[in-house]
Write a protein that holds these residues in place. Structure first.
Motif, mmCIF file in Angstrom:
data_model
loop_
_atom_site.group_PDB
_atom_site.id
_atom_site.type_symbol
_atom_site.label_atom_id
_atom_site.label_comp_id
_atom_site.label_asym_id
_atom_site.label_seq_id
_atom_site.Cartn_x
_atom_site.Cartn_y
_atom_site.Cartn_z
ATOM 1 N N ALA A 73 31.984 60.105 31.794
ATOM 2 C CA ALA A 73 31.043 59.058 31.345
ATOM 3 C C ALA A 73 29.600 59.375 31.715
ATOM 4 C CB ALA A 73 31.439 57.696 31.894
ATOM 5 N N LEU A 112 26.957 58.061 29.389
ATOM 6 C CA LEU A 112 26.887 56.602 29.429
ATOM 7 C C LEU A 112 26.264 56.110 30.722
ATOM 8 C CD1 LEU A 112 27.651 53.735 28.431
ATOM 9 C CD2 LEU A 112 29.888 54.097 29.492
ATOM 10 N N GLY A 148 20.654 56.110 30.750
ATOM 11 C CA GLY A 148 21.937 55.439 30.679
ATOM 12 C C GLY A 148 21.947 54.067 31.321
ATOM 13 N N ASN A 184 23.351 60.270 24.418
ATOM 14 C CA ASN A 184 24.518 59.397 24.210
ATOM 15 C C ASN A 184 24.724 59.247 22.708
ATOM 16 O OD1 ASN A 184 26.568 57.564 24.319
ATOM 17 N ND2 ASN A 184 25.464 56.026 25.500
ATOM 18 N N LEU A 187 22.156 49.795 25.387
ATOM 19 C CA LEU A 187 22.072 51.155 25.911
ATOM 20 C C LEU A 187 20.793 51.831 25.431
ATOM 21 C CD1 LEU A 187 25.772 52.294 25.400
ATOM 22 C CD2 LEU A 187 24.676 51.522 27.512
#
Length: 665
Positions: free
Chosen positions: A246, A249, A262, A367, A467
């Motif tokens: 991740a 993220l 992120g 991302n 995000l």
């Protein structure tokens, strides 16, 4: 007879009074004019003509001789006084008086200084001492412990570890303990003796950092020896125990501990906390923590719990990376969510290691699941079918004559591979992913109605995840559509979405037609340490439950041997989904020529009782076989199978229906 003129007699001689009379004395320096003659004429005494006299009050005379100004009169008066003083003879004063005056002046000056000294040292001593101390002491910030980021089960994805900075004050190292201090620090910290010696002998410096990010236990072990001059100060280090999991993220923090990318960036207000204050002494411009005192305790940041499942996230990343590398594709993403559109995984490739951010590139940190937009291709056909079903224009069994190609507004539209004209149902059009059949369904719907459904499903809108770098995609207003827009948009060209938006459409269908705003934050702990769930996301019904069931039936036909994605079949589970293959626009030319492809597969399982939705997107697969079934289908199968097992979703207990693909059956 007349005798000689007596010079002592005024007026004597010729021109004087005759007969011995005395003449009247005349004013000195002025000749008496003869009787009957004008006053102007020759000055007899001097033999020169007399200048004419200007009568007083004459205007011409006033203009020739202007009156002096007050300033000029003052200067003239001062000048006259100065000249008079200079003409007076210099007289020395009495030396005793001068001595007394000098002594008096000295006494007055000394009294002034004495009074000021009494004022400073007597009455204002405390105030000046306070000012002196304030100039020597300063308040510095104490960093607050940053909150952790965890998955749904509390497994840390980002965490803060308390560390220590070990330093020495050479002025406080006792001579008899010098050797022991050097040996202790060199042994415990694993540093060369020469380096430690240089720090210990750096007097008059009072602050020499020996090591940073020292584990708390190790620092406390050093302090247990109670040697003078050694001290520590508290510090924090951000760690990411799962490396690449991740990473795109979660993001990371900068050198000052604040989030840069992120979730670390978007959740800064929750994670950061409030710094404290400590008063330190400034010596030669260097702060000395041991000389200060605590002013305010720092308040730690809140821990954030995500909806993410660490294991599913890890598996999705691995499956995606393996397929992209094997195919030689450029990038890809995988989205896994439940029916309430809580994200269980958000995987990207390429990616990077959070423990080595400096070695990464912007492309690796991107991302792509929310930042990269693409034309959804045939996965968009589900919205065209949903609009037609919801408006009562078709049923899954409605039959259409479907040729290989059709012409609309001077443009020809064709299917991906040649076939003779077929009689397909709406379900068959979905199973075969026919472009020409979908265009006919869209013509039943109309441009304005199709546009409204695309909007209702969330296209060209923020997902609500918050995000950084998210792109909402493109959906032009219906008034800007032109002749062929209805046809191309019906099968997924002429608009763009991101991976989360595309997955959200299928989660809405799987959820019985109710769209829930996607979310990734489950909740956070407050200053009191209590966990508080995130506010419930917005939800809205987009299509009826009946329409959603009909769509699930049509989508399940896609994963059969008659459909375009048999690769998506999972033993023991019924699977519904849709392939997508779309051309990519070449950014250099603005056309589809040499622009590559985007291959997708998105679906849910079990089809009869949906629990999980998986979206797979792979950019720039090999041009010779770019179709979503063989490119994205295997990744979908792998990730969906793992998610169903991880979430302990029981196998399907019902049999798949007989799908009516062709008309007249």
């Amino acid at each position: 007879m007349t005798g000689p003129r007596d010079p002592r007699r005024p007026g004597g001689g010729p021109g004087g009074a005759s007969g011995g009379r005395r003449s009247r004395p005349q004013p000195r320096g002025r000749a008496t004019p003869a009787a009957g003659r004008p006053r102007t004429g020759t000055n007899r005494a001097a033999g020169r003509p007399n200048p004419p006299r200007t009568p007083r009050g004459d205007a011409a005379s006033e203009r020739e001789r202007p009156r002096p100004t007050p300033g000029e009169r003052a200067v003239g008066t001062a000048g006259a006084a100065l000249r008079a003083a200079l003409r007076r003879p210099f007289r020395r004063g009495n030396p005793k008086r001068r001595l007394n005056a000098g002594i008096l002046c000295m006494v007055v000056v000394l009294l002034i200084f004495g009074a000021r000294l009494v004022q400073i040292q007597g009455f204002e001593a405390a105030a000046y001492a306070q000012k002196a101390e304030e100039s020597r002491l300063q308040d510095t910030q104490i960093p607050a412990m940053r909150g952790d980021i965890t998955d749904a089960e509390g497994n840390p994805l980002a965490m803060t570890v308390e560390t220590r900075t070990v330093f020495v004050d050479p002025t406080r190292v006792l001579p008899e303990e010098r050797a022991a201090v050097i040996e202790l620090l060199a042994t415990e910290l694993g540093r060369p003796v020469e380096e430690i010696t240089e720090h210990v002998d750096a007097a008059p410096s009072q602050y020499q950092v020996v090591a940073r990010d020292v584990p708390t236990e190790q620092a406390e072990r050093i302090l247990e020896h109670d040697l003078g001059g050694i001290a520590t100060e508290r510090d924090f280090q951000r760690r990411y125990p799962n490396g690449e999991v991740a990473a795109n993220l979660v993001g990371f923090v900068g050198a000052d501990g604040s989030g840069l990318e992120g979730l670390e960036y978007s959740l800064e207000d929750t994670l950061a906390g409030t710094p404290g204050e400590q008063r330190v002494e400034i010596a030669d411009g260097v702060p000395i923590p041991m000389a200060g005192g605590l002013v305010r305790e720092p308040v730690p940041g809140g821990d954030v719990r995500l909806t993410l499942d660490r294991d599913i996230q890890w598996h999705a990343q691995n499956a995606l990376a393996q397929q992209v590398e094997e195919l030689g594709a450029s990038s890809g993403s995988v989205v896994v969510m439940d029916l309430d559109q809580r994200l269980l995984a958000l995987a990207n490739y390429p990616t990077y290691n959070l423990d080595d951010v400096e070695a990464s590139t912007p492309e690796q940190r991107r991302n792509g699941a929310v930042a990269d937009t693409f034309e959804p291709g045939s996965t968009n056909k589900v919205i065209t079918a949903a609009a037609a079903l919801e408006e009562g224009l078709i049923t899954p069994e409605t039959e259409f004559t479907v040729p290989y190609s059709i012409t609309r507004h001077g443009s020809t539209f064709s299917d991906s591979s040649f076939h003779p004209t077929e009689n397909l149902t709406a379900t068959g059009i979905m199973a075969h992913s026919s472009n020409t059949g979908t265009v006919q369904i869209a013509e039943e719907v109309g441009a304005e109605t199709l546009h409204s459904y695309l909007t209702d499903f969330g296209f060209a809108q923020e997902t609500g995840l918050g995000l950084p770098g998210e792109s909402p995609g493109v959906l032009h207003p219906v008034e800007d559509w032109w002749g062929t827009s209805l046809a191309t948009i019906s099968y997924g060209q002429g608009l763009s979405v991101n991976a989360v938006q595309a997955a959200s459409v299928y989660a809405t269908v799987a959820n019985g037609g109710v769209r829930v705003q996607p979310s990734i934050v489950a909740g956070a702990t407050g200053p009191d340490g209590r966990f508080r769930s995130a506010p419930a996301p917005e939800e809205r019904r987009v299509i009826s439950e009946e329409t959603a069931d009909q769509l699930a039936y049509m989508l399940e036909s896609v994963t059969t041997d008659e459909g375009t994605a048999p690769q998506a079949q999972i033993p023991g589970y019924r699977v519904a989904g849709k392939t997508g293959t779309a051309q990519r626009v070449n950014p250099e030319t603005g056309s589809y020529e040499d622009g590559g492809h985007t291959s997708t597969f998105v679906g849910f399982a079990p089809a009869d009782d949906p629990q999980v939705v998986v979206q797979v997107v792979i950019h720039d697969p090999p041009a010779e076989d770019p179709y979503g079934g063989p490119v994205a289908g295997p990744v979908f199968n792998d990730v969906m199978s793992f998610a169903l097992q991880t979430l302990q979703v029981p196998p399907t207990e019902t049999e798949a229906p007989d799908f009516q693909i062709y008309g007249g059956e």
